[in-house]
Design an enzyme around this catalytic site. Sequence first.
Site, PDB file in Angstrom:
ATOM      1  N   LYS A  26      54.880   0.138   7.275  1.00  0.00           N
ATOM      2  CA  LYS A  26      55.463   1.325   6.677  1.00  0.00           C
ATOM      3  C   LYS A  26      55.462   1.194   5.155  1.00  0.00           C
ATOM      4  O   LYS A  26      55.732   0.123   4.614  1.00  0.00           O
ATOM      5  CB  LYS A  26      56.916   1.508   7.148  1.00  0.00           C
ATOM      6  CG  LYS A  26      57.045   1.885   8.606  1.00  0.00           C
ATOM      7  CD  LYS A  26      58.517   2.069   8.969  1.00  0.00           C
ATOM      8  CE  LYS A  26      58.671   2.454  10.425  1.00  0.00           C
ATOM      9  NZ  LYS A  26      60.101   2.609  10.812  1.00  0.00           N
ATOM     10  N   GLY A  39      41.471  25.873  -4.726  1.00  0.00           N
ATOM     11  CA  GLY A  39      40.757  26.117  -5.966  1.00  0.00           C
ATOM     12  C   GLY A  39      41.227  27.298  -6.783  1.00  0.00           C
ATOM     13  O   GLY A  39      41.648  27.161  -7.930  1.00  0.00           O
ATOM     14  N   GLY A  40      41.149  28.503  -6.208  1.00  0.00           N
ATOM     15  CA  GLY A  40      41.503  29.699  -6.969  1.00  0.00           C
ATOM     16  C   GLY A  40      42.966  29.757  -7.347  1.00  0.00           C
ATOM     17  O   GLY A  40      43.320  30.312  -8.406  1.00  0.00           O
ATOM     18  N   GLU A 188      28.451  17.599  -7.413  1.00  0.00           N
ATOM     19  CA  GLU A 188      28.104  18.797  -6.663  1.00  0.00           C
ATOM     20  C   GLU A 188      26.702  19.290  -7.008  1.00  0.00           C
ATOM     21  O   GLU A 188      25.965  19.777  -6.142  1.00  0.00           O
ATOM     22  CB  GLU A 188      29.138  19.890  -6.929  1.00  0.00           C
ATOM     23  CG  GLU A 188      30.509  19.566  -6.362  1.00  0.00           C
ATOM     24  CD  GLU A 188      31.615  20.431  -6.944  1.00  0.00           C
ATOM     25  OE1 GLU A 188      32.726  20.424  -6.369  1.00  0.00           O
ATOM     26  OE2 GLU A 188      31.391  21.099  -7.973  1.00  0.00           O
ATOM     27  N   ASP A 254      39.584  22.804 -11.547  1.00  0.00           N
ATOM     28  CA  ASP A 254      40.047  24.193 -11.465  1.00  0.00           C
ATOM     29  C   ASP A 254      40.701  24.614 -12.781  1.00  0.00           C
ATOM     30  O   ASP A 254      40.548  25.756 -13.229  1.00  0.00           O
ATOM     31  CB  ASP A 254      41.045  24.348 -10.317  1.00  0.00           C
ATOM     32  CG  ASP A 254      40.435  23.984  -8.975  1.00  0.00           C
ATOM     33  OD1 ASP A 254      39.273  24.344  -8.752  1.00  0.00           O
ATOM     34  OD2 ASP A 254      41.135  23.346  -8.168  1.00  0.00           O
ATOM     35  N   THR A 287      49.558  15.583 -15.965  1.00  0.00           N
ATOM     36  CA  THR A 287      50.696  16.066 -15.187  1.00  0.00           C
ATOM     37  C   THR A 287      50.691  15.448 -13.799  1.00  0.00           C
ATOM     38  O   THR A 287      49.681  14.911 -13.342  1.00  0.00           O
ATOM     39  CB  THR A 287      50.665  17.601 -15.063  1.00  0.00           C
ATOM     40  OG1 THR A 287      49.535  17.987 -14.258  1.00  0.00           O
ATOM     41  CG2 THR A 287      50.569  18.259 -16.425  1.00  0.00           C
TER      42      THR A 287
END
Length: 312
Positions: A26, A39-40, A188, A254, A287
Amino acid sequence: MAIVTLTMNPAIDLATEVDQVWPTDKMRCAPPRFDPGGGGINVARTVAALGAEVTAVFPAGGPAGVLLEDLLRCTGVPTRPVPVASQTRQNLAVTEHNGGGQYRFVFPGARLTVPEQHRCLAEVERTAAGCEYIVASGSLPPGVPVDFYQTLADMAAELGPRLVLDTSGAALRAVRGGVYLLKPSVRELADYVGHPLPAPADRVTAARRLLDAGVSEIVVVSLGAQGAVAVHAEGTQYFDPIEVTVRSGIGAGDAMVGGMTVGLTRGLSLADAVRLGIASATAALGTSGTRPGHPARIEELFRELTAAAPAH
């Protein structure tokens, strides 16, 4: 309305920390952080942080879908959720204190029926009337055909807004045209052309394949710690990164898309729009969870990048 975002595969992003990731035993975690993700949605949060008008369209289903709507409401981003039958997914990110590694567990999205897909497109059509940009970002969930983004591109061409697209894999390979700005990562892009892209010239050549095929007018390739490169009919331009301590890499790409799109709505040059995108991504890296960077920090980094830019 300046910008409408579409997230076909939204998620609740759950983030926590442990001292170290071990098998079997654990692991006592820090209190979890819940963020609206996909994403959006990540794009929309950066756009809103920068003070631009935005509305986020996304499918939402089950208790997780309700939580997603609540979390977005708390961020102040205007939303147009599309009710669906399947449960909205949840993803998990675990960061190690010892070593700083981040482990990301990404689950399949909610399976969308054909009528639910049509309702998502219809909501975009209603919401995007008179807007400047439609931004579609992220993967496609189960049940959605790989050419869905081409359908969106055709719809955007009829409506008038420019389409900004950030996707990958089969969904990217199925796009034939109608995109204004495409933002792949170098990984990508390598997947799109089917081979590694180790050298800068290889990346530019691969990006030009997309231009020559008529897929997009502009291709901005994010290079991670190496910055970015923008390729378009007028030429190629490289952009240096800003070195920062990374707390979380989730949503940084993003954030870059969000910053670039805001820059374009502000009437900035493409180069300065890319710099605003890099500033937004860099601020997001500092962040926790999937939070966008603080607006003041984004603008500070943007000023730093523009001040260092070569004179024309």
